[in-house]
Structures are given as structure tokens and as C-alpha cells.
Design a protein around this motif. Structure first.
Motif, short mmCIF file in Angstrom:
data_model
loop_
_atom_site.label_atom_id
_atom_site.label_comp_id
_atom_site.label_asym_id
_atom_site.label_seq_id
_atom_site.Cartn_x
_atom_site.Cartn_y
_atom_site.Cartn_z
N VAL A 42 26.35 6.91 -14.67
CA VAL A 42 27.73 7.22 -15.07
C VAL A 42 28.35 8.11 -13.99
O VAL A 42 27.85 9.19 -13.70
N ALA A 43 29.42 7.62 -13.38
CA ALA A 43 30.11 8.38 -12.33
C ALA A 43 31.00 9.44 -12.96
O ALA A 43 31.52 9.26 -14.06
N VAL A 44 31.17 10.55 -12.26
CA VAL A 44 32.00 11.66 -12.74
C VAL A 44 33.15 11.86 -11.76
O VAL A 44 32.94 12.05 -10.56
N TYR A 45 34.37 11.80 -12.30
CA TYR A 45 35.58 12.00 -11.49
C TYR A 45 36.41 13.12 -12.09
O TYR A 45 36.61 13.17 -13.30
N PHE A 46 36.93 13.98 -11.25
CA PHE A 46 37.79 15.06 -11.71
C PHE A 46 39.25 14.63 -11.68
O PHE A 46 40.15 15.45 -11.84
N GLN A 47 39.48 13.36 -11.47
CA GLN A 47 40.81 12.75 -11.50
C GLN A 47 40.64 11.35 -12.07
O GLN A 47 39.60 11.04 -12.63
N LEU A 56 37.53 4.73 -23.51
CA LEU A 56 36.66 4.49 -24.66
C LEU A 56 36.66 5.67 -25.62
O LEU A 56 36.79 5.51 -26.82
N ALA A 57 36.45 6.88 -25.08
CA ALA A 57 36.34 8.06 -25.94
C ALA A 57 36.62 9.32 -25.13
O ALA A 57 36.35 9.38 -23.92
N LEU A 58 37.15 10.31 -25.80
CA LEU A 58 37.31 11.64 -25.23
C LEU A 58 36.10 12.45 -25.68
O LEU A 58 35.85 12.57 -26.88
N ILE A 59 35.33 12.96 -24.73
CA ILE A 59 34.07 13.64 -25.05
C ILE A 59 34.16 15.09 -24.60
O ILE A 59 34.66 15.39 -23.52
N SER A 60 33.64 15.97 -25.43
CA SER A 60 33.64 17.40 -25.14
C SER A 60 32.27 17.99 -25.45
O SER A 60 31.66 17.64 -26.46
N VAL A 61 31.80 18.86 -24.56
CA VAL A 61 30.52 19.55 -24.74
C VAL A 61 30.77 21.04 -24.60
O VAL A 61 31.39 21.48 -23.63
N ALA A 62 30.31 21.83 -25.56
CA ALA A 62 30.43 23.29 -25.50
C ALA A 62 29.04 23.89 -25.59
O ALA A 62 28.19 23.40 -26.33
N ALA A 88 36.31 10.22 -16.51
CA ALA A 88 37.52 10.50 -15.74
C ALA A 88 38.15 11.81 -16.20
O ALA A 88 37.96 12.23 -17.35
N ASN A 89 38.89 12.44 -15.31
CA ASN A 89 39.63 13.67 -15.63
C ASN A 89 38.73 14.75 -16.25
O ASN A 89 39.10 15.39 -17.23
N VAL A 90 37.56 14.94 -15.67
CA VAL A 90 36.61 15.92 -16.20
C VAL A 90 37.13 17.33 -15.92
O VAL A 90 37.59 17.63 -14.82
N GLN A 105 34.79 18.73 -20.66
CA GLN A 105 35.32 17.56 -21.36
C GLN A 105 35.76 16.51 -20.35
O GLN A 105 36.07 16.83 -19.21
N GLY A 106 35.77 15.26 -20.81
CA GLY A 106 36.18 14.17 -19.96
C GLY A 106 36.45 12.92 -20.77
O GLY A 106 36.07 12.82 -21.94
N LEU A 107 37.09 11.97 -20.14
CA LEU A 107 37.45 10.71 -20.78
C LEU A 107 36.44 9.65 -20.33
O LEU A 107 36.34 9.34 -19.15
N ALA A 108 35.69 9.12 -21.29
CA ALA A 108 34.73 8.05 -21.01
C ALA A 108 35.50 6.75 -20.84
O ALA A 108 36.31 6.39 -21.71
#
Length: 113
Positions: A42-47, A56-62, A88-90, A105-108
């Protein structure tokens, strides 16, 4: 006797203040892929991702603490469970204080062919 008292105190504090982790997913579609992806791919993009994709889903980890690498790995695992190709948009947010908290958080997203 002093050793036992210190050991008991340390154990009591560890039980009172455990490192807590929570994750949430808000699904953006009912049409999820039928297979999970490997979280290591799974690639991670800050944009926005460089390829055309659908959310698909908005995911958040605390998490209590300050290990951002670990929190991003959990975020990737959660994204892989819904079949995402990328995040995306992490965003990474860190709050200081007596109990520092890290929130990622990021958008899957799934790539569109």
C-alpha cells in the motif's frame, strides 16, 4: 521488601496508564473490492495519488505516544483490509502535554484501470 513494593508500584502504574491504540474506518462506498491487499504494497501519499483512483474509506489511527512509523503501518494494515492500493492525503498530527497523542489519518483509495 522495598524491591517488592517498587515492583508492585511499577506494575500498578503500567496497568493504570497503558499505551492505547484505536483505529476507525468510515466507508465511502458500498462497492468494496472482494480481496484484501498486502499492506506492505500500500503506497502512502501526502497529497493526491499520481494515478486515477476512487475513494474506499477514510481511516484514522490514534495512539498514545510518538511513534509515527508504527502508526502509519497500522494505517496501511487497515487500508489493506478494505482492498486499497494506496493511502492519499495522509496527515500526521501530534499533540504534546502530559499524555502525548499521535493521530494519523488518510483516504484509502483503489486505482481505476
Amino acid at each position: 521488601m522495598v524491591f517488592l513494593r517498587n515492583t508492585f508500584l511499577t506494575l500498578a502504574l503500567a496497568l493504570l496508564f497503558p499505551a492505547c491504540t484505536s483505529s476507525t474506518r468510515m466507508l465511502m462506498t458500498a462497492d468494496l473490492p472482494h480481496n484484501q491487499t498486502n499492506y506492505k504494497k500500500v503506497a502512502v501519499y501526502f497529497q493526491n495519488p499520481p494515478r486515477k483512483s476512487r475513494p474506499l474509506a477514510l481511516i484514522s489511527v490514534a495512539r498514545d505516544g510518538e511513534n509515527a512509523t508504527w502508526a502509519v503501518e497500522i494505517l496501511k494494515m487497515e487500508a489493506a483490509q478494505v482492498g486499497a492500493d494506496a493511502l492519499a492525503n495522509v496527515e500526521v498530527n501530534y499533540s504534546t502535554g502530559m499524555f502525548p497523542t499521535l493521530r494519523v489519518q488518510g483516504l484509502a483509495v483503489k486505482y481505476v484501470e
